[in-house]
Design an enzyme around this catalytic site. Structure first.
Site, PDB file in Angstrom:
ATOM      1  N   ASP B 244     -37.324  26.571  13.983  1.00 20.89           N
ATOM      2  CA  ASP B 244     -36.621  27.618  12.910  1.00 20.89           C
ATOM      3  C   ASP B 244     -36.259  26.652  11.582  1.00 20.89           C
ATOM      4  OD1 ASP B 244     -35.652  29.835  11.525  1.00 20.89           O
ATOM      5  OD2 ASP B 244     -33.946  30.251  13.114  1.00 20.89           O
ATOM      6  N   SER B 245     -36.360  27.437  10.179  1.00 21.78           N
ATOM      7  CA  SER B 245     -36.289  26.452   9.011  1.00 21.78           C
ATOM      8  C   SER B 245     -34.936  25.723   9.303  1.00 21.78           C
ATOM      9  CB  SER B 245     -35.791  27.634   8.015  1.00 21.78           C
ATOM     10  OG  SER B 245     -35.635  26.842   6.683  1.00 21.78           O
TER      11      SER B 245
END
Lengths: 654, 654
Positions: B244-245
């Site tokens: 995830d970012s």
């Protein structure tokens, strides 16, 4: 004058009522939330409502174009109709509040803090869009039309309008609670007070609101010369004077010319303020006890206020406006008027022939830009949140027979480029581009009322649009397709680049809830544009005087020495009008106006008179003419002028 | 399985491509913005797009109901159609970006970070509305329908969907970058991983995104057991895993289990992450030079990623989806689907007979409430700003033949009482009241994405609506007129009081751009409501475990020990359905469903199986039946169950 007859009656009634009050009771009648006096059968009353361009801040209502847009119509008859519609809605709400709730509070009453007739002296002023522009005559004439519409023509006032802000008030917002506007008497009377005087002479106005600022060091709300010598003695005003909200505190906190609220209220009352919006006049009791004010002056103030209350029919059984039913609110008739007003406020500044849009020439249209599908730029400030509205995109889409793509492209003032490429692609996909740019009420407005870091407490830091919008424009132009630019703002912004390279350019002041439908009608030729600029559109702010300079030197079309991009009064049409047989006699100018073009349209005929070597607006009339039709009109004027000109004074052609 | 056949081909193609790359080149392919490799003719590629419920963040697009609303339809066929429509729009945009711009950046590609299949374990979680609710089976089944619609059924993937967030991810938002969700294996597999496993078995999913949090102390993106033992070895996943970012930074900054970004990328890659959303995998070069990772592992990751890129037809000449034209975006068909989905997602919770509205019984309607005329509550998060939308008020007004008044009444969560009395008066004026209350995406959402001080970094502090709304409700009820309450929220809020004293109560999850038209259809009976709750509606949060507690004890319909206000699966209709002839055989249950009421309608037939003494959802089918009609349906299930029940498990009737 009707005003005087009415006032005589109502003043007698007021005097009788006030005569029954104790000193304490009178004091409770001198603030916006006036107490009820049960033993006299007098209910509470609120003196603070707003209706600058629609019944504001009190639930659903029809939202008409912002004041600056009303001025752009140059149509006194229509503005009067708008005033009538607005006060119908206000009265209907007031009637319902009284009937269902028994009492009325802020924004529920019939005493209005509108219109704002300050002169839009500097394009950087954030509140400029609340005004009728930069010209004193236009301001006075439009204001009178609105006031007369608002107040009605009956025995009673439908609502009581108010002239604000008295006087010499136009920013900076950041300094307004301690700022002194310094002016000599010539500029004071020639520019800042003319619209006040005009309205007092040409309407039944009852209320004047003082400004926050000082003039030459004396705060307006303690300014005896302003409120007594000029307003009452010179202009003949017979109504009451109220403060702007919170002004009393500025006397001791901002200007520091007194050292307490008690001294401030005494000074303000003694100088001529009759009622305080903000409640501080409750301190008059202590001021009286300390000998700072007399009961006579309190009584006089109370009589002034009560004269208006009587004039509104508050103590009458026969007030025709008591019967106005809620069904007038957002009636079809009012919405149709809002739409017509919006269309007539749009100004065509450039057109290389792309307008009106010939749909047979294009397969699809791209509507792009941060203002293209937004609600708030329709509504401006001093508004309500209406139940329905039509954005520019929506109006264009509904008026179009061919596909219309929409993309926002960018935010008004942020370098976030989300969706930027989507907008470029929509433009590539379509073969006609309508770019809706500009600023927004969040970027120009009252102190503390804007939300964009771009502003200086509501004022514009520059006339230039944020660079992100200019970049979007340049990319659109680079496609080589026709680009129609619609600038939405409440004031002059720098349109130079659009004027140079756009195919068409329209100025749209915040046009009210049906702005999108109106723009659709204009773009597709259902309505020919007829708006004219109520302010000069400068190419740059570089040669303007400092914002704080209140002399008029090098400001507005009357005194600007540079070449504006588009002058005051400018506005193109899809048709053409010719003026002939101009005859000057008996303080009037007659002219035959002929629609010499191929389309029906309306024309605002502007009459200028020369004084001191300058032409200034001294009259105007809006006239609708079918193609080929002609009509002779007569425009009356006041004052003495040596030469006349019919048609706008194009500063670029001097 | 189709997945394996495809992957075999595409993996070979990927291996050949990757074999030509240098180590440095391979590393540049392992972040969301992958570089082009000119010498191999490989263009740049972006692995980050969003399409949770419509093509998001990339210009105009059709906005379908938020995920939680899609789950509420219990309609796999329709959700698959929605997936197909969404990916048509995504592909059309991608095709245009490539054609007009040559390259694609964030939100322009075909690699999607959707759906979110986390279990909506606790109603306070702000992101819960991005999920398909609290039940693992419902989540898996709806997710599969959406994924299969998104990815298409052709040789290539129309877009690549992604299962997120792997795993055990559901708040608190404020702690997500350093939080460890602690669970034993039983709850891990029975609750948190079931939907992941289901989707891997029943769809051609290629991508799994790790969660921010740790599980039992080990961050998900460094969690070898999770990514290798469970995901690949146990579930048979053959695609690629992405972070995830910003997750990489959490490893050293949040969890502090490494001391540098280089160590973090090495640990993540070695544990099984193949691609990093956020760009930190560029540090793999230094990690390699320091001997922390092998070229073999980099090659493997690159091959995993390239297999999907090949599967999307990025290097093919015959990809059928390359021909999808932009005209599919916001097509009439897609908007009609968005409207139907919105209507089918609305849940009728209470009806004393006031619904559907019989317009002959009323003279006018008042639509009131802070959510009644607002755009953002239609759109939810992970959305775009669509060119057009219909608010609840607008939809009701357009569907009504009698006058409809609108008033906002109050803000969602502020004690500003402007317009409050206008709303009371609108209610007095009308004789039917529709009150649209609730919360909004600004009050429940992702960390940092909400704007209301009410939230705790996106999470709800309480299930109770702000008091200002309850006050408005109580005043409305006091009028003694029929009051229809529409609660708009993405999650359970406390509806107890409405359930007690409202005449009708509807739950409307953020329904997409045509939510207003859908609500109009429901209220006036053009469509019979058929949505069912995908989450338990608790009467209070008082007996729920602490938000941070990830055991499932006393949570969701499966384990809650209290009496919910409305149970999971609940939802009324304007008609009635009877189930008969239930036959269980061969891992399936057959039942005859008869519409025994007087109106046409749809029913979501829910199949529950008993395991460990509890009934849980094991299958469902949505069926439309005209009044009086009957149809026999068969619902297949997986697993072993001792007893069955058809129809929702009403916890209140235990």
């Amino acid at each position: 004058m009707q005003r005087e007859v009415n006032k005589t009656d109502f003043r007698e009634q007021a005097k009788k009522l006030v005569a029954q009050m104790t000193l304490e009771e009178k004091i409770t009648q001198l603030t916006d939330n006036s107490d009820g006096i049960e033993r006299l059968g007098i209910p509470g009353f609120c003196w603070w409502n707003e209706c600058l361009h629609g019944a504001a801040r009190s639930g659903d209502a029809t939202v008409f174009p912002q004041a600056i847009g009303m001025a752009a119509t140059f149509d006194k008859k229509m503005i009067r109709e708008i005033g009538n519609a607005v006060s119908d809605e206000v009265r209907a709400k007031y009637n319902e509040f009284r009937q269902l709730n028994g009492d009325t509070y802020r924004y529920e009453g019939i005493a209005e803090c509108a219109p704002n007739i300050n002169i839009f002296r500097d394009p950087r002023w954030g509140r400029g869009h609340e005004t009728y522009g930069e010209d004193p005559y236009l301001t006075g004439a439009i204001a009178c039309a609105y006031i007369n519409g608002l107040q009605g023509e009956g025995k009673y006032l439908k609502v009581a309008a108010c002239l604000k802000h008295f006087a010499v008030h136009s920013g900076p917002e950041a300094m307004r609670h301690a700022f002194s506007a310094n002016v000599d008497d010539e500029v004071l009377f020639d520019t800042y007070l003319r619209a006040f005087e005009y309205c007092i002479r040409h309407s039944n106005i009852h209320t004047v609101m003082t400004a926050y600022n000082a003039i030459n060091g004396e705060p307006c709300c303690t300014n005896e010369r302003l409120m007594r010598e000029i307003l009452r003695d010179k202009f003949g005003f017979e109504g009451f004077v109220e403060t702007d909200s919170g002004s009393i505190n500025d006397i001791h906190n901002g200007f520091k010319i007194t050292n307490s609220v008690v001294n401030s209220v005494a000074r303000s009352l003694n100088a001529g303020c009759d009622l305080d919006i903000g409640g501080k006049f409750r301190n008059l009791k202590e001021a009286y006890e300390r000998g700072l004010v007399t009961e006579e002056r309190i009584t006089e103030a109370c009589e002034n206020v009560y004269t208006t209350r009587c004039a509104m029919g508050c103590f009458a059984e026969d007030c025709e406006y008591d019967a106005i039913d809620y069904s007038v609110v957002r009636s079809m008739k009012h919405r149709a008027l809002a739409k017509k007003a919006a269309a007539d406020s749009i100004i065509l500044l450039k057109n290389n022939g792309v307008l009106p849009i010939d749909q047979s020439k294009y397969r699809s249209i791209a509507v792009i830009g941060p203002n293209s599908n937004d609600r708030d730029v329709l509504l401006a400030n001093y508004t309500t949140e209406p139940s329905e509205y039509t954005t520019f995109y929506k109006g264009i889409k509904e008026a179009s027979d061919i596909p219309v793509y929409w993309e926002k492209g960018c935010e008004l003032n942020s370098n976030s480029h989300a969706n930027y490429r989507s907008a470029l692609n929509a433009a590539k996909r379509a073969d006609l581009i309508i770019l809706v740019l500009g600023i927004a009420p969040g970027m120009e407005g009252e102190e503390g009322d804007t939300n964009d870091h771009w502003t200086i407490k509501g004022d514009k830091p520059t006339l230039n649009l944020p660079e992100v919008q200019m970049k979007l424009y340049r990319e659109m132009i680079a496609f080589g397709k026709p680009v129609i630019v619609v600038n939405v703002s409440g004031s002059c912004v720098n349109l130079t680049e659009f004027a140079q390279s756009g195919d068409a350019l329209l100025q749209c002041f915040y046009p009210g809830e049906l702005g999108g439908e109106a723009l659709g009608d204009i773009l597709f030729g259902k309505v020919s544009p007829s708006g004219r600029l109520p302010v000069t559109f400068y190419a740059t702010e570089d040669d303007l005087p400092p914002f704080e300079d209140y002399s008029m030197k090098n400001r507005t079309y009357r005194f600007y020495e540079g070449t504006p991009l588009y002058p005051f009064g400018y506005g193109l049409s899809y048709t053409s009008f010719a003026y002939s047989d101009i005859v000057v006699q008996n303080q009037s100018v007659s002219v035959t106006v002929t629609n010499v073009g191929a389309r029906n349209g309306a024309d605002a005929v502007l009459l200028y008179g020369e004084k001191d070597g300058r032409f200034e607006l001294i009259g105007f009339e809006k006239i609708e003419l079918t193609a080929g039709a002609a009509e002779r009109i007569t425009i009356e004027y006041e004052g003495r002028y040596s030469r006349f000109r019919v048609g706008f004074d194009n500063g670029t052609q001097k």
